[in-house]
Design a protein around this motif. Structure first.
Motif, PDB file in Angstrom:
ATOM      1  N   GLU A  33      91.732  43.170  36.448  1.00 50.82           N
ATOM      2  CA  GLU A  33      91.816  43.368  37.984  1.00 50.82           C
ATOM      3  C   GLU A  33      92.319  44.610  38.732  1.00 50.82           C
ATOM      4  O   GLU A  33      91.938  45.181  39.585  1.00 50.82           O
ATOM      5  CB  GLU A  33      92.619  42.063  38.781  1.00 50.82           C
ATOM      6  CG  GLU A  33      91.689  40.723  38.400  1.00 50.82           C
ATOM      7  CD  GLU A  33      92.616  39.537  38.982  1.00 50.82           C
ATOM      8  OE1 GLU A  33      93.622  39.809  39.784  1.00 50.82           O
ATOM      9  OE2 GLU A  33      92.102  38.443  38.801  1.00 50.82           O
TER      10      GLU A  33
ATOM     11  N   ALA B 284      89.888  47.491  38.265  1.00 49.73           N
ATOM     12  CA  ALA B 284      89.208  47.402  39.397  1.00 49.73           C
ATOM     13  C   ALA B 284      89.463  48.028  40.638  1.00 49.73           C
ATOM     14  O   ALA B 284      88.744  48.816  41.295  1.00 49.73           O
ATOM     15  CB  ALA B 284      88.647  45.884  39.710  1.00 49.73           C
TER      16      ALA B 284
ATOM     17  N   HIS C  51      89.424  51.891  40.102  1.00 50.86           N
ATOM     18  CA  HIS C  51      88.177  52.234  40.245  1.00 50.86           C
ATOM     19  C   HIS C  51      87.786  52.436  41.678  1.00 50.86           C
ATOM     20  O   HIS C  51      87.304  53.340  42.267  1.00 50.86           O
ATOM     21  CB  HIS C  51      87.071  51.480  39.732  1.00 50.86           C
ATOM     22  CG  HIS C  51      86.889  51.655  38.113  1.00 50.86           C
ATOM     23  ND1 HIS C  51      86.285  52.764  37.637  1.00 50.86           N
ATOM     24  CD2 HIS C  51      87.344  50.834  37.077  1.00 50.86           C
ATOM     25  CE1 HIS C  51      86.352  52.793  36.260  1.00 50.86           C
ATOM     26  NE2 HIS C  51      87.097  51.714  35.904  1.00 50.86           N
TER      27      HIS C  51
END
Length: 200
Positions: free
Chosen positions: A164, A167, A170
């Motif tokens: 998580e 992510a 990103h």
């Protein structure tokens, strides 16, 4: 998972060993991303620029002085830019073009290096303008490779592997990348910095 290791521990034998570790990471990672707001990404640093940076690390942290060996390893890691097997997307903050590392001659050479390498097929280099608005809060720089994000803080290196959290990184990189200048616009920003340092 997030883990941190003090720099004095990671650099207990000097700068060469950790640079060698980074060389291995780069060889094993065909694709990576980096956001570097205040300086030049290590894999694009000139030898003179890298020498100043590693000298400051050694003196600030009081670790063994093997700067020439560390610089040599940092230069070795740059081979991935030219081997045709790797790709890196990198966003450098415009401030990084003006952060004084070694004075005018070092900075001029560094700007010339960026202009020379910006069109490499292995490199997607963006410059985040100082006044750019982007959809994430201001944050420190980080490096991303498969399954991992690395931060270099004042006292320690931090590694993040939680899915998580990755992510979110990103997403953050996408935000700064979307606001960055690329191609001729990026070259114009680097060219302005080159002109600035040419007056020094």
């Amino acid at each position: 998972m997030t883990s941190s290791t003090p720099w004095q521990q990671r650099l207990s034998t000097g700068t060469e060993d950790i640079q060698d570790e980074v060389v291995r990471w780069y060889r094993e990672t065909p694709y990576g991303k980096a956001y570097v707001p205040h300086m030049i990404w290590g894999t694009l640093q000139t030898e003179a620029y890298a020498r100043v940076i590693l000298r400051r690390v050694v003196e600030f942290l009081g670790v063994p002085d093997d700067v020439p060996a560390g610089v040599a390893k940092r230069m070795e890691r740059q081979r991935v830019l030219y081997d045709g097997e790797h790709r890196y997307d990198v966003v450098i903050g415009e401030q990084g073009l003006y952060t004084n590392v070694g004075g005018g001659p070092v900075m001029r050479e560094q700007m010339e290096r960026l202009l020379r390498d910006i069109d490499l097929p292995s490199l997607g280099l963006g410059i985040l303008p100082a006044a750019a608005e982007y959809d994430v809060v201001p944050m420190p720089g980080f490096n991303m490779r498969e399954g991992r994000v690395d931060y270099e803080l004042v006292s320690c290196g931090v590694d993040i592997t939680d899915g998580e959290e990755l992510a979110l990184h990103h997403k953050a990189f996408d935000a700064v990348s979307a606001a960055a200048a690329y191609g001729d616009s990026a070259k114009d920003l680097i060219g302005k910095a080159l002109a600035f340092w040419s007056k020094e």
